[in-house]
Scaffold this motif. Structure first.
Motif, PDB file in Angstrom:
ATOM      1  N   VAL A   1       0.824  -1.224   0.000  1.00 17.72           N
ATOM      2  CA  VAL A   1       0.000   0.000   0.000  1.00 17.72           C
ATOM      3  C   VAL A   1       0.848   1.259   0.000  1.00 17.72           C
ATOM      4  CG1 VAL A   1      -1.886  -1.160   1.201  1.00 17.72           C
ATOM      5  CG2 VAL A   1      -0.205   0.128   2.538  1.00 17.72           C
ATOM      6  N   SER A   2       2.144   1.127   0.240  1.00 19.32           N
ATOM      7  CA  SER A   2       3.012   2.303   0.340  1.00 19.32           C
ATOM      8  C   SER A   2       3.032   3.122  -0.944  1.00 19.32           C
ATOM      9  CB  SER A   2       4.439   1.854   0.670  1.00 19.32           C
ATOM     10  OG  SER A   2       5.371   2.882   0.406  1.00 19.32           O
ATOM     11  N   GLY A   3       3.093   4.436  -0.746  1.00 18.43           N
ATOM     12  CA  GLY A   3       3.226   5.330  -1.903  1.00 18.43           C
ATOM     13  C   GLY A   3       2.081   5.226  -2.870  1.00 18.43           C
ATOM     14  N   GLY A   4       0.879   5.010  -2.365  1.00 15.03           N
ATOM     15  CA  GLY A   4      -0.280   4.895  -3.240  1.00 15.03           C
ATOM     16  C   GLY A   4      -0.211   3.693  -4.154  1.00 15.03           C
ATOM     17  N   GLY A   5       0.433   2.608  -3.649  1.00 15.65           N
ATOM     18  CA  GLY A   5       0.554   1.393  -4.449  1.00 15.65           C
ATOM     19  C   GLY A   5       1.786   1.365  -5.332  1.00 15.65           C
ATOM     20  N   ARG A   6       2.682   2.370  -5.151  1.00 18.75           N
ATOM     21  CA  ARG A   6       3.915   2.403  -5.955  1.00 18.75           C
ATOM     22  C   ARG A   6       5.126   1.954  -5.144  1.00 18.75           C
ATOM     23  NH1 ARG A   6       5.670   7.335  -8.740  1.00 18.75           N
ATOM     24  NH2 ARG A   6       5.078   8.528  -6.886  1.00 18.75           N
ATOM     25  N   CYS A   7       5.041   2.021  -3.829  1.00 13.47           N
ATOM     26  CA  CYS A   7       6.100   1.648  -2.882  1.00 13.47           C
ATOM     27  C   CYS A   7       7.301   2.596  -2.925  1.00 13.47           C
ATOM     28  CB  CYS A   7       6.592   0.210  -3.066  1.00 13.47           C
ATOM     29  SG  CYS A   7       7.658  -0.286  -1.683  1.00 13.47           S
ATOM     30  N   ASN A   8       7.314   3.492  -1.973  1.00 10.61           N
ATOM     31  CA  ASN A   8       8.427   4.440  -1.801  1.00 10.61           C
ATOM     32  C   ASN A   8       9.566   3.699  -1.084  1.00 10.61           C
ATOM     33  OD1 ASN A   8       8.679   7.739  -0.207  1.00 10.61           O
ATOM     34  ND2 ASN A   8      10.109   6.609  -1.476  1.00 10.61           N
ATOM     35  N   VAL A   9      10.427   3.040  -1.851  1.00 11.00           N
ATOM     36  CA  VAL A   9      11.415   2.091  -1.330  1.00 11.00           C
ATOM     37  C   VAL A   9      12.433   2.732  -0.398  1.00 11.00           C
ATOM     38  CG1 VAL A   9      13.199   0.439  -1.977  1.00 11.00           C
ATOM     39  CG2 VAL A   9      11.131   0.650  -3.359  1.00 11.00           C
ATOM     40  N   THR A  10      12.951   3.888  -0.802  1.00 11.65           N
ATOM     41  CA  THR A  10      13.952   4.584   0.008  1.00 11.65           C
ATOM     42  C   THR A  10      13.996   6.032  -0.443  1.00 11.65           C
ATOM     43  OG1 THR A  10      16.245   4.537   0.806  1.00 11.65           O
ATOM     44  CG2 THR A  10      15.895   3.989  -1.523  1.00 11.65           C
ATOM     45  N   HIS A  11      15.030   6.760  -0.007  1.00 10.22           N
ATOM     46  CA  HIS A  11      15.175   8.170  -0.375  1.00 10.22           C
ATOM     47  C   HIS A  11      16.576   8.386  -0.937  1.00 10.22           C
ATOM     48  CE1 HIS A  11      13.252  12.169   0.083  1.00 10.22           C
ATOM     49  NE2 HIS A  11      14.515  12.606  -0.015  1.00 10.22           N
TER      50      HIS A  11
END
Length: 405
Positions: free
Chosen positions: A38-48
């Motif tokens: 569910v992270s990032g609206g289903g895109r997955c914000n893996v890291t920065h």
């Protein structure tokens, strides 16, 4: 224990470092990696895209100082390489967030599940450890439950706890029984409810750069702001809620949020600029000509709240009304009365105190053979991929240490 990001990463790291070990991952639900999906609206914000350990650590309201050395061992560039080595390329967005090039969280979830399978990790879903106690000759004994549990009991030489955060203090009682203290959990990363908001009709309006200040407190943050039907959201609010998680809990999520729609402007230079603008554009009506690049709907609301008439021209604007408009542009007060969890990406502030953990190995200083990773620790980051990075880092270090590397 725990079929989330930290649990999977720890299990994979352990199994890959020492293939002779039998590595078992327990997940009490039937869903694996649910938060990843569910992270990032289903895109997955893996890291920065923040590759310097000290700078990366500054994005953690709790745990930042203690994470500096772990980030040197496994930081954001290591995460990027780890996924790329398994066929998943990441991309960087203008704000620094990193996502898979597919823009699908399933890509990340599948990569983790595939890596676990290749490493020989045995994944048991629908299986909970109801009771855990140190074994008489070392290690741990766990009483299992669940429709899919393969047995009533499981014995393990070492145990990694990656059960995530939980807003209920009682959820940590089993860790207290093992001898650990708990930093009381409170929510982090939430939006502000403003029931009587003058912005209520502006749902969906966003401003790329605003400042949110909690009146009377040393809490403020700048960034994009979004008006919602319940109040205000966006990175500026979410990040402020992270830094102020404990204080806002003490205040019972009430207070006055002061919004500056022009965070780079000082009052006196702004006043002088408006004086010059009035001299040059006096015939323009205030309402019909938004300034400073603000959305038209927001400008209209600010003008109306200042008490300025629809047909009032700049040359006709009374000084008192201009002062009201300036005040609203720089310090618009919103009465916060509660919070709303940000979608399903909730984060908990609290958990296992870091003083009770060896941050080089993530092993408990109180219970030999017991390791921790992820949000069960008193670590939490602001929005932007930082919480996942903490999960990857702590899971990796724990898994390697458990493997004896």
């Amino acid at each position: 224990m725990g079929g989330g990001a930290a649990g999977f990463f720890g299990a994979i790291a352990c199994a890959e470092a020492n293939p002779r070990l039998s590595v078992v991952l327990l997940e009490k639900t039937t869903k694996l990696l649910s938060k990843v999906r569910v992270s990032g609206g289903g895109r997955c914000n893996v890291t920065h895209h923040c590759y310097e350990p000290v700078e990366l650590a500054r994005h953690y309201p709790r745990g930042g100082k203690q994470l500096q050395e772990p980030f040197r061992q496994f930081g954001a560039p290591d995460t990027v390489r780890w996924f790329e080595a398994r066929g998943v390329k990441l991309k960087t967005e203008p704000d620094g967030r990193m996502f898979p090039v597919t823009d699908s969280s399933e890509t990340i979830a599948q990569a983790l599940e595939d890596a676990a399978r290749r490493a020989g990790v045995r994944v048991l879903t629908g299986t909970a450890a109801e009771h855990i106690e140190p074994g008489p000759e070392g290690g741990f004994r766990m009483a299992l439950s669940g429709a899919q549990a393969p047995a009533r009991e499981l014995r393990a030489a070492k145990l990694l706890v990656a059960t995530g955060g939980n807003p209920k203090s009682s959820a940590y009682d089993w860790l207290r029984r093992l001898g650990h203290g708990i930093q009381e959990p409170v929510p982090s990363l939430f939006t502000f409810n403003v029931p009587n908001s003058p912005l209520k009709e502006l749902m969906g309006v966003s401003v790329a750069h605003a400042r949110v200040v909690l009146a009377g407190e040393k809490l403020e943050y700048e960034g994009p702001l979004l008006v919602t039907h319940w109040g205000v959201s966006g990175p500026a609010v979410l990040k402020l809620s992270a830094w102020g998680a404990r204080r806002l809990h003490e205040l019972q999520y009430t207070g006055t949020a002061l919004i500056s729609w022009l965070p780079t402007q000082q009052e006196e230079p702004l006043r002088q600029w408006l004086h010059q603008f009035r001299a040059e554009h006096g015939k323009k009506t205030v309402l019909a000509n938004p300034l400073f690049g603000l959305p038209q709907r927001l400008w209209r609301t600010l003008v109306e709240q200042a008490g300025i008439g629809n047909e009032t021209r700049w040359s006709e604007l009374a000084g008192k009304l201009q002062n009201r408009l300036i005040e609203l542009l720089l310090r618009m007060p919103l009465q916060v009365r509660g919070k709303t969890t940000f979608k399903e990406e909730f984060v908990t502030c609290g958990g296992i105190p870091l003083a009770e953990v060896d941050m080089k190995t993530m092993q408990s200083r109180r219970v030999p053979g017991l390791y921790f990773a992820g949000e069960v620790l008193d670590i939490d980051g602001i929005t932007g991929g930082f919480n996942f990075q903490a999960a990857w880092t702590t899971g990796y270090l724990a898994g390697r240490a458990m493997a004896g590397v």
